[in-house]
Design a protein around this motif. Structure first.
Motif, mmCIF file in Angstrom:
data_model
loop_
_atom_site.group_PDB
_atom_site.id
_atom_site.type_symbol
_atom_site.label_atom_id
_atom_site.label_comp_id
_atom_site.label_asym_id
_atom_site.label_seq_id
_atom_site.Cartn_x
_atom_site.Cartn_y
_atom_site.Cartn_z
ATOM 1 N N LEU A 59 30.072 -10.324 19.177
ATOM 2 C CA LEU A 59 30.919 -9.272 18.635
ATOM 3 C C LEU A 59 30.713 -8.024 19.468
ATOM 4 O O LEU A 59 29.631 -7.825 20.046
ATOM 5 N N ARG A 60 31.733 -7.179 19.518
ATOM 6 C CA ARG A 60 31.582 -5.873 20.153
ATOM 7 C C ARG A 60 31.940 -4.796 19.141
ATOM 8 O O ARG A 60 33.064 -4.755 18.638
ATOM 9 N N LEU A 61 30.970 -3.945 18.870
ATOM 10 C CA LEU A 61 31.189 -2.808 17.984
ATOM 11 C C LEU A 61 31.594 -1.594 18.808
ATOM 12 O O LEU A 61 31.129 -1.405 19.934
ATOM 13 N N SER A 62 32.441 -0.775 18.222
ATOM 14 C CA SER A 62 32.857 0.481 18.849
ATOM 15 C C SER A 62 32.530 1.637 17.920
ATOM 16 O O SER A 62 32.570 1.491 16.703
ATOM 17 N N CYS A 63 32.251 2.779 18.514
ATOM 18 C CA CYS A 63 31.995 4.007 17.756
ATOM 19 C C CYS A 63 32.781 5.126 18.427
ATOM 20 O O CYS A 63 32.436 5.548 19.532
ATOM 21 N N ALA A 64 33.817 5.592 17.756
ATOM 22 C CA ALA A 64 34.648 6.664 18.287
ATOM 23 C C ALA A 64 34.181 7.995 17.711
ATOM 24 O O ALA A 64 34.075 8.147 16.495
ATOM 25 N N ALA A 65 33.924 8.952 18.597
ATOM 26 C CA ALA A 65 33.470 10.275 18.190
ATOM 27 C C ALA A 65 34.616 11.280 18.292
ATOM 28 O O ALA A 65 35.382 11.254 19.249
ATOM 29 N N SER A 66 34.696 12.171 17.316
ATOM 30 C CA SER A 66 35.730 13.201 17.345
ATOM 31 C C SER A 66 35.256 14.438 16.587
ATOM 32 O O SER A 66 34.253 14.396 15.888
ATOM 33 N N VAL A 116 31.316 4.885 22.169
ATOM 34 C CA VAL A 116 30.124 4.114 22.490
ATOM 35 C C VAL A 116 30.324 2.689 21.969
ATOM 36 O O VAL A 116 30.918 2.496 20.907
ATOM 37 N N TYR A 117 29.823 1.729 22.722
ATOM 38 C CA TYR A 117 29.997 0.333 22.376
ATOM 39 C C TYR A 117 28.651 -0.359 22.202
ATOM 40 O O TYR A 117 27.645 0.050 22.786
ATOM 41 N N LEU A 118 28.657 -1.405 21.415
ATOM 42 C CA LEU A 118 27.494 -2.285 21.300
ATOM 43 C C LEU A 118 28.000 -3.720 21.438
ATOM 44 O O LEU A 118 28.631 -4.245 20.519
ATOM 45 N N GLN A 119 27.735 -4.309 22.593
ATOM 46 C CA GLN A 119 28.087 -5.697 22.815
ATOM 47 C C GLN A 119 26.950 -6.559 22.308
ATOM 48 O O GLN A 119 25.808 -6.406 22.767
ATOM 49 N N MET A 120 27.261 -7.448 21.366
ATOM 50 C CA MET A 120 26.223 -8.280 20.744
ATOM 51 C C MET A 120 26.511 -9.746 21.068
ATOM 52 O O MET A 120 27.551 -10.272 20.662
ATOM 53 N N ASN A 121 25.604 -10.351 21.807
ATOM 54 C CA ASN A 121 25.728 -11.762 22.184
ATOM 55 C C ASN A 121 24.615 -12.573 21.558
ATOM 56 O O ASN A 121 23.614 -12.026 21.091
ATOM 57 N N ALA A 143 15.646 -1.991 20.828
ATOM 58 C CA ALA A 143 14.618 -2.606 19.990
ATOM 59 C C ALA A 143 14.255 -3.963 20.600
ATOM 60 O O ALA A 143 15.123 -4.644 21.173
ATOM 61 N N ASP A 144 13.011 -4.357 20.454
ATOM 62 C CA ASP A 144 12.571 -5.633 21.028
ATOM 63 C C ASP A 144 13.376 -6.811 20.474
ATOM 64 O O ASP A 144 13.614 -7.782 21.185
ATOM 65 N N SER A 145 13.796 -6.701 19.228
ATOM 66 C CA SER A 145 14.485 -7.817 18.579
ATOM 67 C C SER A 145 15.865 -8.102 19.167
ATOM 68 O O SER A 145 16.412 -9.183 18.970
ATOM 69 N N VAL A 146 16.433 -7.138 19.888
ATOM 70 C CA VAL A 146 17.777 -7.327 20.447
ATOM 71 C C VAL A 146 17.800 -7.284 21.966
ATOM 72 O O VAL A 146 18.841 -7.540 22.580
ATOM 73 N N LYS A 147 16.676 -6.979 22.558
ATOM 74 C CA LYS A 147 16.620 -6.851 24.017
ATOM 75 C C LYS A 147 17.033 -8.166 24.681
ATOM 76 O O LYS A 147 16.574 -9.246 24.298
ATOM 77 N N GLY A 148 17.916 -8.056 25.653
ATOM 78 C CA GLY A 148 18.404 -9.247 26.340
ATOM 79 C C GLY A 148 19.623 -9.876 25.695
ATOM 80 O O GLY A 148 20.285 -10.725 26.302
ATOM 81 N N ARG A 149 19.954 -9.483 24.473
ATOM 82 C CA ARG A 149 21.120 -10.026 23.763
ATOM 83 C C ARG A 149 22.192 -8.965 23.528
ATOM 84 O O ARG A 149 23.383 -9.261 23.543
ATOM 85 N N PHE A 150 21.773 -7.741 23.275
ATOM 86 C CA PHE A 150 22.697 -6.640 22.994
ATOM 87 C C PHE A 150 22.743 -5.686 24.184
ATOM 88 O O PHE A 150 21.742 -5.484 24.874
ATOM 89 N N THR A 151 23.907 -5.087 24.386
ATOM 90 C CA THR A 151 24.082 -4.100 25.446
ATOM 91 C C THR A 151 24.843 -2.901 24.898
ATOM 92 O O THR A 151 25.936 -3.053 24.346
ATOM 93 N N ILE A 152 24.257 -1.725 25.069
ATOM 94 C CA ILE A 152 24.932 -0.486 24.662
ATOM 95 C C ILE A 152 25.559 0.152 25.895
ATOM 96 O O ILE A 152 24.982 0.133 26.987
#
Length: 126
Positions: A18-25, A80-85, A62-71
């Motif tokens: 999944l890819r999360l997005s965060c739009a700032a305004s 800002v995005y969070l790519q979660m694999n 965080a160690d629990s997501v390192k290597g799987r998630f990319t900000i």
């Protein structure tokens, strides 16, 4: 007043992405903002996931997501995005985007963040 709006959550099977997005305004989106992602699993406290400096592009995970998630971030879009694999059932949580005005804060420190989004639910089925 900075406003943050998350999107992209949903239901996914284990191993999916999944890819999360965060739009700032609103307010002033200064280049010194640190942007972070946190999550709150059911029945647990909110925890740090990842963060990125707005201008420098330095990241922290965080160690629990390192290597799987990319900000990542797109400054032109104030997003800002969070790519979660390779998602796991234990990644199930409400995911929150946050902004910190202090560029020298500890990026994983939840109380350092000044602005928060409303959260988006991520559910990973086994």
């Amino acid at each position: 007043q900075v406003q943050l709006v998350e999107s992209g959550g949903g239901l996914v099977q284990a191993g999916g992405s999944l890819r999360l997005s965060c739009a700032a305004s609103g307010g002033t989106i200064a280049s010194t903002h640190i942007m972070g992602w946190f999550r709150q699993p059911p029945g647990k406290d909110r925890e740090f996931v990842a963060a990125i400096t707005w201008s420098g592009g330095s990241t922290y995970y965080a160690d629990s997501v390192k290597g799987r998630f990319t900000i990542s971030r797109d400054n032109a879009k104030n997003t800002v995005y969070l790519q979660m694999n390779s998602l796991k059932p234990e990644d199930t949580a409400v995911y929150y985007c946050a902004a910190d005005r202090d560029p020298y804060s500890l990026m994983y420190y939840i109380k350092a963040y000044d602005y928060w989004g409303q959260g988006t639910q991520v559910t990973v089925s086994s």
